[in-house]
Design a protein around this motif. Structure first.
Motif, PDB file in Angstrom:
ATOM      1  N   LEU A 106       0.821  -1.211   0.000  1.00  0.00           N
ATOM      2  CA  LEU A 106       0.000   0.000   0.000  1.00  0.00           C
ATOM      3  C   LEU A 106       0.854   1.259   0.000  1.00  0.00           C
ATOM      4  O   LEU A 106       0.563   2.224  -0.703  1.00  0.00           O
ATOM      5  CB  LEU A 106      -0.948   0.001   1.200  1.00  0.00           C
ATOM      6  CG  LEU A 106      -2.120  -0.964   1.130  1.00  0.00           C
ATOM      7  CD1 LEU A 106      -2.849  -0.999   2.466  1.00  0.00           C
ATOM      8  CD2 LEU A 106      -3.068  -0.579   0.015  1.00  0.00           C
ATOM      9  N   GLN A 107       1.925   1.238   0.782  1.00  0.00           N
ATOM     10  CA  GLN A 107       2.814   2.397   0.829  1.00  0.00           C
ATOM     11  C   GLN A 107       3.455   2.630  -0.526  1.00  0.00           C
ATOM     12  O   GLN A 107       3.545   3.769  -0.991  1.00  0.00           O
ATOM     13  CB  GLN A 107       3.885   2.203   1.897  1.00  0.00           C
ATOM     14  CG  GLN A 107       4.776   3.431   2.061  1.00  0.00           C
ATOM     15  CD  GLN A 107       5.768   3.272   3.205  1.00  0.00           C
ATOM     16  OE1 GLN A 107       5.893   2.207   3.793  1.00  0.00           O
ATOM     17  NE2 GLN A 107       6.470   4.335   3.509  1.00  0.00           N
ATOM     18  N   ALA A 108       3.870   1.564  -1.187  1.00  0.00           N
ATOM     19  CA  ALA A 108       4.466   1.695  -2.523  1.00  0.00           C
ATOM     20  C   ALA A 108       3.453   2.259  -3.503  1.00  0.00           C
ATOM     21  O   ALA A 108       3.794   3.115  -4.340  1.00  0.00           O
ATOM     22  CB  ALA A 108       4.985   0.340  -2.993  1.00  0.00           C
ATOM     23  N   GLU A 109       2.203   1.817  -3.410  1.00  0.00           N
ATOM     24  CA  GLU A 109       1.159   2.332  -4.298  1.00  0.00           C
ATOM     25  C   GLU A 109       0.889   3.811  -4.047  1.00  0.00           C
ATOM     26  O   GLU A 109       0.719   4.584  -4.994  1.00  0.00           O
ATOM     27  CB  GLU A 109      -0.120   1.518  -4.120  1.00  0.00           C
ATOM     28  CG  GLU A 109      -0.020   0.098  -4.642  1.00  0.00           C
ATOM     29  CD  GLU A 109      -1.242  -0.747  -4.307  1.00  0.00           C
ATOM     30  OE1 GLU A 109      -2.277  -0.179  -3.891  1.00  0.00           O
ATOM     31  OE2 GLU A 109      -1.155  -1.968  -4.465  1.00  0.00           O
ATOM     32  N   VAL A 110       0.864   4.209  -2.791  1.00  0.00           N
ATOM     33  CA  VAL A 110       0.646   5.625  -2.455  1.00  0.00           C
ATOM     34  C   VAL A 110       1.799   6.470  -2.984  1.00  0.00           C
ATOM     35  O   VAL A 110       1.598   7.539  -3.580  1.00  0.00           O
ATOM     36  CB  VAL A 110       0.471   5.803  -0.930  1.00  0.00           C
ATOM     37  CG1 VAL A 110       0.558   7.269  -0.532  1.00  0.00           C
ATOM     38  CG2 VAL A 110      -0.844   5.194  -0.481  1.00  0.00           C
ATOM     39  N   ALA A 154       3.772   5.810  -5.477  1.00  0.00           N
ATOM     40  CA  ALA A 154       3.696   5.841  -6.934  1.00  0.00           C
ATOM     41  C   ALA A 154       2.631   6.838  -7.384  1.00  0.00           C
ATOM     42  O   ALA A 154       2.841   7.601  -8.339  1.00  0.00           O
ATOM     43  CB  ALA A 154       3.398   4.450  -7.473  1.00  0.00           C
ATOM     44  N   ALA A 155       1.490   6.846  -6.693  1.00  0.00           N
ATOM     45  CA  ALA A 155       0.427   7.793  -7.039  1.00  0.00           C
ATOM     46  C   ALA A 155       0.883   9.226  -6.808  1.00  0.00           C
ATOM     47  O   ALA A 155       0.623  10.117  -7.625  1.00  0.00           O
ATOM     48  CB  ALA A 155      -0.833   7.482  -6.233  1.00  0.00           C
ATOM     49  N   ARG A 156       1.579   9.475  -5.723  1.00  0.00           N
ATOM     50  CA  ARG A 156       2.098  10.829  -5.458  1.00  0.00           C
ATOM     51  C   ARG A 156       3.086  11.252  -6.534  1.00  0.00           C
ATOM     52  O   ARG A 156       3.084  12.402  -6.965  1.00  0.00           O
ATOM     53  CB  ARG A 156       2.779  10.867  -4.094  1.00  0.00           C
ATOM     54  CG  ARG A 156       1.826  10.874  -2.941  1.00  0.00           C
ATOM     55  CD  ARG A 156       2.557  10.959  -1.616  1.00  0.00           C
ATOM     56  NE  ARG A 156       1.635  10.986  -0.501  1.00  0.00           N
ATOM     57  CZ  ARG A 156       1.934  10.638   0.722  1.00  0.00           C
ATOM     58  NH1 ARG A 156       3.158  10.217   1.007  1.00  0.00           N
ATOM     59  NH2 ARG A 156       1.038  10.699   1.678  1.00  0.00           N
ATOM     60  N   ALA A 157       3.916  10.322  -6.964  1.00  0.00           N
ATOM     61  CA  ALA A 157       4.894  10.650  -8.008  1.00  0.00           C
ATOM     62  C   ALA A 157       4.178  10.999  -9.307  1.00  0.00           C
ATOM     63  O   ALA A 157       4.601  11.928 -10.010  1.00  0.00           O
ATOM     64  CB  ALA A 157       5.843   9.460  -8.220  1.00  0.00           C
ATOM     65  N   ARG A 158       3.101  10.285  -9.634  1.00  0.00           N
ATOM     66  CA  ARG A 158       2.343  10.593 -10.851  1.00  0.00           C
ATOM     67  C   ARG A 158       1.699  11.969 -10.757  1.00  0.00           C
ATOM     68  O   ARG A 158       1.657  12.703 -11.735  1.00  0.00           O
ATOM     69  CB  ARG A 158       1.262   9.527 -11.090  1.00  0.00           C
ATOM     70  CG  ARG A 158       1.816   8.203 -11.596  1.00  0.00           C
ATOM     71  CD  ARG A 158       0.702   7.280 -12.079  1.00  0.00           C
ATOM     72  NE  ARG A 158      -0.274   6.969 -11.050  1.00  0.00           N
ATOM     73  CZ  ARG A 158      -0.184   5.958 -10.186  1.00  0.00           C
ATOM     74  NH1 ARG A 158       0.874   5.151 -10.216  1.00  0.00           N
ATOM     75  NH2 ARG A 158      -1.127   5.739  -9.301  1.00  0.00           N
ATOM     76  N   VAL A 159       1.196  12.349  -9.590  1.00  0.00           N
ATOM     77  CA  VAL A 159       0.566  13.638  -9.408  1.00  0.00           C
ATOM     78  C   VAL A 159       1.579  14.770  -9.562  1.00  0.00           C
ATOM     79  O   VAL A 159       1.273  15.830 -10.113  1.00  0.00           O
ATOM     80  CB  VAL A 159      -0.134  13.714  -8.032  1.00  0.00           C
ATOM     81  CG1 VAL A 159      -0.570  15.120  -7.699  1.00  0.00           C
ATOM     82  CG2 VAL A 159      -1.304  12.753  -7.977  1.00  0.00           C
ATOM     83  N   ARG A 160       2.799  14.544  -9.118  1.00  0.00           N
ATOM     84  CA  ARG A 160       3.841  15.584  -9.190  1.00  0.00           C
ATOM     85  C   ARG A 160       4.287  15.875 -10.618  1.00  0.00           C
ATOM     86  O   ARG A 160       4.825  16.917 -10.898  1.00  0.00           O
ATOM     87  CB  ARG A 160       5.044  15.161  -8.356  1.00  0.00           C
ATOM     88  CG  ARG A 160       4.777  15.216  -6.871  1.00  0.00           C
ATOM     89  CD  ARG A 160       6.055  14.945  -6.089  1.00  0.00           C
ATOM     90  NE  ARG A 160       5.716  14.638  -4.717  1.00  0.00           N
ATOM     91  CZ  ARG A 160       6.051  13.536  -4.086  1.00  0.00           C
ATOM     92  NH1 ARG A 160       6.777  12.618  -4.691  1.00  0.00           N
ATOM     93  NH2 ARG A 160       5.698  13.345  -2.848  1.00  0.00           N
ATOM     94  N   ARG A 161       4.107  14.917 -11.508  1.00  0.00           N
ATOM     95  CA  ARG A 161       4.578  15.082 -12.893  1.00  0.00           C
ATOM     96  C   ARG A 161       3.785  16.068 -13.648  1.00  0.00           C
ATOM     97  O   ARG A 161       2.876  16.585 -13.671  1.00  0.00           O
ATOM     98  CB  ARG A 161       4.554  13.745 -13.634  1.00  0.00           C
ATOM     99  CG  ARG A 161       5.540  12.792 -13.081  1.00  0.00           C
ATOM    100  CD  ARG A 161       5.495  11.509 -13.868  1.00  0.00           C
ATOM    101  NE  ARG A 161       6.101  10.468 -13.047  1.00  0.00           N
ATOM    102  CZ  ARG A 161       5.977   9.184 -13.263  1.00  0.00           C
ATOM    103  NH1 ARG A 161       5.271   8.749 -14.263  1.00  0.00           N
ATOM    104  NH2 ARG A 161       6.545   8.318 -12.500  1.00  0.00           N
TER     105      ARG A 161
END
Length: 94
Positions: free
Chosen positions: A81-85, A87-94
């Protein structure tokens, strides 16, 4: 600045300290944690929390019981779950 002091300890604690590579650092860290806990309890009491030794002991026991119930499977799920969160944060930052 440091100050050298001599203390007496029960045998079991002295034996435990003998395992530490840096006894002074271990004792200083332990004392800092104790003082921080005392300050935290003092602040909580000053804003109206009713803290008792019995209540704190009960809360600590409940925390230890909760920690003991964490299985390797739950740890793996939490890591996923932490890895998924992240990854989602990294996508939002792009």
């Amino acid at each position: 600045m440091t100050k050298k002091i001599t203390i007496s300890l029960p045998d079991d604690l002295a034996e435990r300290l003998a395992l530490e590579p840096n006894v002074s650092a271990f004792v200083a860290d332990s004392l800092r944690r104790r003082v921080a806990g005392e300050k935290t309890r003092e602040i909580l009491r000053s804003v109206g929390f009713k803290l008792t030794d019995e209540g704190l002991a009960r809360a600590h026991a409940e925390m230890e019981q909760a920690k003991a119930s964490i299985t390797p499977e739950l740890r793996a799920q939490a890591a996923q779950l932490q890895a998924e969160v992240e990854a989602a944060r990294a996508r939002v930052r792009r």
